[in-house]
Design an enzyme around this catalytic site. Structure first.
Site, mmCIF file in Angstrom:
data_model
loop_
_atom_site.group_PDB
_atom_site.id
_atom_site.type_symbol
_atom_site.label_atom_id
_atom_site.label_comp_id
_atom_site.label_asym_id
_atom_site.label_seq_id
_atom_site.Cartn_x
_atom_site.Cartn_y
_atom_site.Cartn_z
ATOM 1 N N ARG A 35 0.817 -1.221 0.000
ATOM 2 C CA ARG A 35 0.000 0.000 0.000
ATOM 3 C C ARG A 35 0.844 1.262 0.000
ATOM 4 O O ARG A 35 0.403 2.307 -0.480
ATOM 5 C CB ARG A 35 -0.953 0.016 1.205
ATOM 6 C CG ARG A 35 -2.125 -0.932 1.085
ATOM 7 C CD ARG A 35 -3.105 -0.693 2.223
ATOM 8 N NE ARG A 35 -2.458 -0.884 3.502
ATOM 9 C CZ ARG A 35 -2.560 -1.980 4.253
ATOM 10 N NH1 ARG A 35 -3.323 -2.973 3.852
ATOM 11 N NH2 ARG A 35 -1.937 -2.066 5.398
ATOM 12 N N GLU A 52 4.479 -8.427 17.245
ATOM 13 C CA GLU A 52 3.932 -8.739 18.565
ATOM 14 C C GLU A 52 4.339 -10.153 18.977
ATOM 15 O O GLU A 52 4.788 -10.391 20.092
ATOM 16 C CB GLU A 52 2.406 -8.594 18.526
ATOM 17 C CG GLU A 52 1.764 -8.528 19.888
ATOM 18 C CD GLU A 52 0.245 -8.303 19.791
ATOM 19 O OE1 GLU A 52 -0.406 -8.284 20.838
ATOM 20 O OE2 GLU A 52 -0.264 -8.172 18.652
#
Lengths: 173, 173
Positions: free
Chosen positions: A58, A95
């Site tokens: 993107r 994470e």
């Protein structure tokens, strides 16, 4: 034009509890697309920029028109294994686990003035890795820009050495 | 400017026997990037284009500046699972097996004039699927453009109903 109104918020994507900020509603509007590119250009037009570097995929959508308009070249950073010639790889923490990005070793020459662009600044892991790649090749980072910044994730603390600019800010999830 | 000279040919990528046409050497040159965008723009500027639709991810790099310059919106087609709102999916055949691409259902309104862009026309499988998605949403395809066309793969036979334009042609591998 208030660009934040052109963003669609999609709850529970890609997983439960995450509000995804969908930029495709902005991009499909010719007025909003032009407004976003022009606003980025206006911010950087006084700066000499040799190349705009963007992160797959993107990030390319505003990074490439920005490069074109600034009269700069464009360099794509990609996921591992996608670039065909000799690359540098940089890992970064997620994470849970790690991910990595790559750049062609000949994409940047030492001393070139580099503007980085990505669509979203969240925790800053990806763009931090992208900045490391640029600096390992000798590029001088003159700016780091985003369409959207999630300010509550405080990535600016992590990227404190860079001049950061974002068009749209979310102060809470 | 002779754009084909800006392409790097990488032998045996992504697998033995394939000559990969690497566009990153063209993109990183400010002159070549500007030349490519301007040449695409010049070809389509007389046509009214509502939206440029491009395929993830290299297709975005020239598709987005082309949309910006034409005063059109931009629509990304992505791999399955990446777009957050309601999508249409189209499968297409690979040499072994199948792949698929998706578009947001609200990306295109019926009757809109659509220009498709991708970086490479090889056998035409991906762009054929992209065209099907656009037409299922009621878009009218006014052109299909590429940076590179591998003419020896004869994709134009498969895409005969569309007006195809490419900037660089390779007549043999």
């Amino acid at each position: 034009m208030d660009l934040i109104k052109e963003i669609r918020s999609v709850p529970d994507f890609p997983k439960k509890g995450i509000v995804f900020r969908d930029i495709t509603t902005l991009l499909k509007s010719k007025e909003a697309l032009a407004c976003a590119v022009d606003a980025l250009y206006d911010h950087y037009k006084g700066l000499r920029v040799d190349k705009v570097v963007s992160v797959e995929s993107r990030g390319y959508i505003l990074g490439a028109p920005l490069a074109y308009k600034l009269g700069a070249g464009f360099v794509p950073i990609r996921k591992p294994g996608k670039l065909p010639a000799a690359t540098l790889k940089q890992e970064y923490a997620l994470e849970y686990g790690t991910d990595a990005v790559e750049i062609h070793k000949d994409a940047i020459s030492a001393g070139e003035r580099i503007l980085l662009h990505d669509d979203l600044l969240a925790t800053g892991g990806t763009i931090g890795a992208a900045c490391q790649l640029v600096e390992k090749l000798g590029g001088k980072i003159v700016g780091v820009s985003f369409l959207i910044e999630l300010t509550f994730l405080q990535a600016r603390k992590r990227l404190g050495q860079y001049d950061i600019f974002s068009l749209i800010k979310y102060d809470s999830e």
